[in-house]
Design an enzyme around this catalytic site. Structure first.
Site, PDB file in Angstrom:
ATOM      1  N   GLY A 278     -49.909  -0.228  24.112  1.00 61.08           N
ATOM      2  CA  GLY A 278     -49.998   1.123  23.574  1.00 61.08           C
ATOM      3  C   GLY A 278     -51.401   1.672  23.443  1.00 61.08           C
ATOM      4  O   GLY A 278     -51.597   2.754  22.887  1.00 61.08           O
ATOM      5  N   GLY A 322     -50.452  -1.864  29.244  1.00 63.37           N
ATOM      6  CA  GLY A 322     -49.972  -1.436  30.553  1.00 63.37           C
ATOM      7  C   GLY A 322     -50.863  -0.304  31.030  1.00 63.37           C
ATOM      8  O   GLY A 322     -51.731  -0.455  31.890  1.00 63.37           O
ATOM      9  N   CYS A 391     -37.150  22.739  41.974  1.00 65.73           N
ATOM     10  CA  CYS A 391     -36.385  23.881  41.495  1.00 65.73           C
ATOM     11  C   CYS A 391     -36.162  23.762  40.002  1.00 65.73           C
ATOM     12  O   CYS A 391     -35.049  23.482  39.540  1.00 65.73           O
ATOM     13  CB  CYS A 391     -35.052  23.948  42.222  1.00 65.73           C
ATOM     14  SG  CYS A 391     -35.317  24.089  43.976  1.00 65.73           S
ATOM     15  N   GLU A 392     -37.241  23.968  39.266  1.00 67.97           N
ATOM     16  CA  GLU A 392     -37.202  23.765  37.825  1.00 67.97           C
ATOM     17  C   GLU A 392     -38.491  24.373  37.286  1.00 67.97           C
ATOM     18  O   GLU A 392     -39.578  24.018  37.759  1.00 67.97           O
ATOM     19  CB  GLU A 392     -37.137  22.242  37.576  1.00 67.97           C
ATOM     20  CG  GLU A 392     -37.648  21.761  36.256  1.00 67.97           C
ATOM     21  CD  GLU A 392     -36.745  22.157  35.098  1.00 67.97           C
ATOM     22  OE1 GLU A 392     -35.520  21.977  35.212  1.00 67.97           O
ATOM     23  OE2 GLU A 392     -37.271  22.674  34.100  1.00 67.97           O
TER      24      GLU A 392
HETATM   25  C1  LIG Z   1     -44.270  -0.052  26.982  1.00 69.86           C
HETATM   26  C2  LIG Z   1     -44.608  -1.324  26.335  1.00 69.86           C
HETATM   27  C3  LIG Z   1     -45.883  -1.854  26.476  1.00 69.86           C
HETATM   28  C4  LIG Z   1     -46.990  -1.158  27.227  1.00 69.86           C
HETATM   29  O1  LIG Z   1     -47.347   0.055  26.672  1.00 69.86           O
HETATM   30  P1  LIG Z   1     -48.662   0.800  27.213  1.00 69.86           P
HETATM   31  O2  LIG Z   1     -48.673   2.082  26.459  1.00 69.86           O
HETATM   32  O3  LIG Z   1     -48.495   0.997  28.684  1.00 69.86           O
HETATM   33  O4  LIG Z   1     -49.815  -0.085  26.917  1.00 69.86           O
HETATM   34  C5  LIG Z   1     -46.150  -3.072  25.902  1.00 69.86           C
HETATM   35  N1  LIG Z   1     -45.203  -3.765  25.217  1.00 69.86           N
HETATM   36  C6  LIG Z   1     -43.955  -3.276  25.075  1.00 69.86           C
HETATM   37  C7  LIG Z   1     -42.958  -4.078  24.333  1.00 69.86           C
HETATM   38  C8  LIG Z   1     -43.608  -2.059  25.620  1.00 69.86           C
HETATM   39  O5  LIG Z   1     -42.373  -1.581  25.451  1.00 69.86           O
END
Ligand SMILES: *Cc1c(COP(=O)(O)O)cnc(C)c1O
Length: 463
Positions: A278, A322, A391-392
């Site tokens: 996150g 991520g 189309c939106e």
């Molecule tokens: C989505 C998710 C992540 C990665 O989140 P990012 O915002 O891309 O860093 C990590 N752990 C869990 C359990 C997730 O659902």
């Protein structure tokens, strides 16, 4: 975030009053290194290059739209996370942000682990050679077949997400003669500072087992009793696009509180905690993300302090970035099509993709920036909205941005920081063919995910 209108920008009060665009940069040709991948620069002719390859050549050879991924940058970011967390912690790249076999190989080589959340993501990871014991399997509704596949493959951990799943995984592991390493995902009631639809630690949500009301403690009680499970730790993921570490501080406090309760009740000190992902990235020049080493230091201090206060051995920490790894490493390359100035409003610039290759603007009201990349220009800044060809009317890629007023059909523009959740959430809306992912490095580009073809789509349509 406060935004100021710029006097040289739009000339109409009704647009100005909305006020949710940044002032035009002093130089429209400059590329803010905060939002562009590391090797992106302009060559002597003013053409943007990445990994030494001009975007004009990429467009000619591979077509547009295309996701262009800076391999050196990806590896550098993965390595920075790995190095920052050191030997006493694990970094799991969240595959849902963007997963392909090339990426899996890079991660394996750079010493990272991998989160997957479907049987197909697991298959992708295994087929590219990620060792199963470095894979974590997530999801709020894993099917029995997916669980069997994960246990059978020997994944390093399954993150249990419900009471039913505790029993289900235990049963499947036992029937396969295994003892599966698991964590329990709990929700700690922390709301990360981000858009509501992408915040995931309210208790009124589908993920995890609430700490509140003793539910998480009850889940632990049940898991510890089952022979098919080896409970190794507690998992918490509080949201996404987070800049402020205080949410992690509260989450860690509550997770460690549960570890202490578990120790007091069962005499067991669980060896691991996972604080999720996150961490935010810069989508525009207004965002100021933290460096991995600052995040690692902050998290490790928080957990150590909490464990000392609870007289617990400090558990092994894992994190799951991520977006923070892949997000900044790619941009989407588009060709400009129709340009429609709306008198008194704004200018709509259409590109040859749209919400099918970037749903984030429509889904989360996400902000992006954009630049003219096939040439430089000395023209005045023009306030534009970059839209797709679907189309939106909500098919918006960049809500408000400045591009040079001499922008013309055939120009190439690029939207930076699209490495995460763009290709992975891409759709075939209007039977759009999903764009390729090109990996560029040391003067060479190669396709790592090819463009879909009409045949690909028609083959699925069995009439
Ligand atoms: C989505 C998710 C992540 C990665 O989140 P990012 O915002 O891309 O860093 C990590 N752990 C869990 C359990 C997730 O659902």
């Amino acid at each position: 975030m406060s935004r100021s209108a710029h006097p040289a920008g739009p000339r109409h009060a009704d647009v100005l009053s909305e006020g949710h665009y940044a002032a035009p940069p002093a130089d429209l040709n400059s590329l803010d290194p905060k939002v562009w991948a590391q090797t992106v620069t302009r060559d002597a002719d003013g053409v943007v290059t990445v990994g030494g390859v001009p975007v004009t050549r990429l467009a000619e050879e591979f077509g547009t739209p295309a996701y262009v991924l800076d391999e050196a940058d990806f590896r550098a970011r993965a390595r920075a996370w790995r190095t920052a967390f050191g030997q006493d912690a694990d970094v799991f790249y969240a595959g849902k942000a963007f997963l392909s076999r090339a990426v899996v190989r890079w991660l394996a080589e750079e010493g990272l682990n991998l989160d997957v959340c479907s049987g197909t993501e697991l298959a992708t990871a295994l087929s590219a050679g990620m060792p199963a014991d470095r894979i974590a399997f997530h999801g709020n509704n894993k099917s029995a077949a997916e669980i069997e596949r994960a246990v059978g493959a020997g994944v390093g951990r399954i993150v249990l997400d419900s009471f039913q799943e505790i029993v289900r995984v235990a049963h499947i592991a036992q029937s396969l003669g295994r003892r599966q390493r698991v964590q329990i995902r709990i929700t700690v009631g922390v709301e990360a500072h981000t858009h509501e639809f992408i915040a995931t630690a309210h208790e009124d949500q589908k993920f995890g087992i609430p700490l509140a009301g003793g539910q998480a403690a009850e889940a632990v009680r049940r898991a510890l009793k089952l022979d098919g499970l080896e409970l190794i730790g507690i998992h918490s993921h509080i949201g996404s696009q987070i800049f402020d570490m205080s949410g992690f501080e509260v989450a860690a406090h509550r997770v460690v509180g549960l570890l202490r309760e578990i120790r007091d009740e069962h005499g067991v000190e669980l060896p691991e905690i996972d604080l999720g992902g996150g961490l935010g990235i810069a989508y525009t020049s207004d965002d100021d993300p933290r460096e991995p080493h600052e995040i690692a230091k902050a998290l490790s201090e928080i957990v150590t302090r909490e464990c000392e206060a609870a007289r617990l051995r400090t558990p092994r920490i894992s994190v799951e970035p991520g977006r923070a790894i892949v997000g900044p490493t790619a941009f989407t390359l588009y060709e400009v099509g129709t340009i429609k100035p709306l008198e008194g409003l704004r200018t709509y610039v259409s590109v040859d993709g749209g919400m099918s290759d970037n749903i984030r603007t429509a889904l989360y009201d996400a902000e992006y920036s954009v630049a003219l990349v096939s040439r430089t220009s000395d023209a005045e800044p023009l306030l534009v909205r970059v839209v797709g060809k679907h189309c939106e009317s909500g098919d918006i890629v960049v809500k408000d941005a400045f591009l040079p007023a001499d922008l013309a059909p055939g120009d190439l523009i690029a939207v930076p920081a699209t490495g995460a959740y763009c290709r992975s959430m891409a759709s075939n809306y209007n039977h759009a063919l999903r764009p390729p992912v090109l990996a560029v490095r040391d003067g060479a580009a190669r396709v790592v995910v090819r463009r879909e073809t009409e045949d690909d789509l028609l083959r699925l349509d069995v009439g």
